[in-house]
Design an enzyme around this catalytic site. Structure first.
Site, PDB file in Angstrom:
ATOM      1  N   HIS A 121      -6.878  -4.966  10.447  1.00 15.34           N
ATOM      2  CA  HIS A 121      -6.698  -5.447   9.068  1.00 15.34           C
ATOM      3  C   HIS A 121      -5.898  -5.358   8.547  1.00 15.34           C
ATOM      4  O   HIS A 121      -4.579  -5.584   9.527  1.00 15.34           O
ATOM      5  CB  HIS A 121      -6.681  -3.281   8.669  1.00 15.34           C
ATOM      6  CG  HIS A 121      -5.485  -2.851   9.080  1.00 15.34           C
ATOM      7  ND1 HIS A 121      -6.011  -1.665   9.305  1.00 15.34           N
ATOM      8  CD2 HIS A 121      -4.552  -3.040   9.732  1.00 15.34           C
ATOM      9  CE1 HIS A 121      -4.597  -0.532   9.564  1.00 15.34           C
ATOM     10  NE2 HIS A 121      -3.611  -1.696   9.537  1.00 15.34           N
ATOM     11  N   ASP A 159       1.044  -1.019  -0.309  1.00 13.09           N
ATOM     12  CA  ASP A 159       0.646  -0.263   0.126  1.00 13.09           C
ATOM     13  C   ASP A 159       1.072   1.982   0.417  1.00 13.09           C
ATOM     14  O   ASP A 159       1.676   1.103   0.148  1.00 13.09           O
ATOM     15  CB  ASP A 159      -1.196  -0.140   0.972  1.00 13.09           C
ATOM     16  CG  ASP A 159      -0.561  -0.568   2.148  1.00 13.09           C
ATOM     17  OD1 ASP A 159       0.812  -0.220   2.836  1.00 13.09           O
ATOM     18  OD2 ASP A 159      -1.088  -0.680   3.715  1.00 13.09           O
TER      19      ASP A 159
HETATM   20  P1  PGA Z   1       2.347  -1.625  12.643  1.00 14.34           P
HETATM   21  O1  PGA Z   1       0.825  -2.214  11.379  1.00 14.34           O
HETATM   22  O2  PGA Z   1       3.454  -3.051  12.590  1.00 14.34           O
HETATM   23  O3  PGA Z   1       3.319  -0.486  12.606  1.00 14.34           O
HETATM   24  O4  PGA Z   1       2.083  -2.248  13.910  1.00 14.34           O
HETATM   25  C1  PGA Z   1       0.947  -3.170  11.226  1.00 14.34           C
HETATM   26  C2  PGA Z   1      -0.942  -2.938  10.468  1.00 14.34           C
HETATM   27  O5  PGA Z   1      -1.457  -2.231  10.506  1.00 14.34           O
HETATM   28  O6  PGA Z   1      -0.523  -2.952   9.192  1.00 14.34           O
END
Ligand code: PGA
Length: 260
Positions: free
Chosen positions: A149, A67
């Protein structure tokens, strides 16, 4: 789904790196799906170490990132392109022409929650075609949001979705605001691979660390398959690994493969 619980974040990162390194050595032109966020940083550090010390060769590896924020140019220090360069690509022998991160800038565009400029749709279709052109993603690395998510497929996302624009939820913006000066600076929209795109990957490695992810991990591994927890779709993937540390596993009821 193979759930592997390790005692700490460092072991999670090393286990994931060993898995990936084995795949790259067996298939030097591996098509690798990559994620941003804090969770894969340890994995990237270990891959860099393996490149420097163990000759892990990335020269033919092809990558696709999940993304990108809409509205941030690649040189912006919070863009995901910048993140990938700073935390991985600048430190390994990858050919940047094999690297794909969704584009975040489209010049003059119109976008709101009901209308997406066709320029963006065209790009999303191109991204999907590009993945197919390389024969599909061999292995996709994923983090998980505290709301369940995967990539920016927020709760309620269509389980069959393809690469498209998503509006970020309030919780995701709050989670990500730690990287921006002000809450208002956090982008509202992102381009993200869809859940269907992710599910097409031949293998998936999902990583999670810390107690803050325990509820999302439990919903993903043991909850019902529901659009309200996009990561729960991994339950029906034919080959997925969930590699997590003990705090992230703390709300799981079943016993899984544990290494200390
Ligand atoms: P993070 O984010 O690794 O910074 O916890 C994971 C995500 O939002 O997919």
């Amino acid at each position: 789904m193979l759930v592997i619980v390790r005692d700490e974040y460092e072991s999670v990162s090393k286990t994931a790196a060993q898995l990936l390194a084995g795949k790259i050595r067996r298939k030097p032109n591996l098509v690798l799906g990559l994620a941003t966020g804090s969770t894969p940083l340890g994995l990237y550090k270990e891959l860099i170490r393996m490149h420097e010390e163990d000759d892990l060769d990335f020269s033919n590896v092809v990558t696709f990132n999940l993304d990108e924020y809409i509205g941030l140019p690649p040189e912006h220090d919070q863009s995901y392109y910048y993140f990938m360069k700073a935390n991985l690509f600048d430190h390994i022998n990858i050919n940047l022409s094999n690297v794909h991160v969704p584009k975040g800038m489209f010049g003059e565009i119109e976008i709101n929650d009901l209308y997406v400029d066709p320029k963006i749709d065209e790009f999303c279709q191109w991204y999907e075609n590009r993945i197919s052109h390389f024969g599909g993603i061999d292995v996709q690395v994923l983090g998980i949001g505290s709301n369940g998510h995967i990539a920016f497929n927020e709760p309620g996302s269509s389980l069959g979705s393809r690469t498209r624009v998503k509006t970020l939820t309030k919780l995701t913006k709050v989670d990500n605001s730690r990287f921006f000066e002000k809450m208002e600076d956090v982008p509202r929209y992102a381009i993200t691979m869809g859940i269907g795109t992710i599910m097409d990957a031949k293998e998936i490695i999902m990583l999670a660390s810390g107690e803050g992810k325990a509820d999302a991990v439990s919903a993903s591994v043991e909850g019902p398959i529901t659009a309200m927890c996009p990561a729960s779709m991994l339950q029906i993937h034919r080959k997925s690994f969930t590699i997590i540390d003990t705090p992230a596993a703390s709300k799981l009821a079943a016993e899984f493969v544990t290494y200390s």
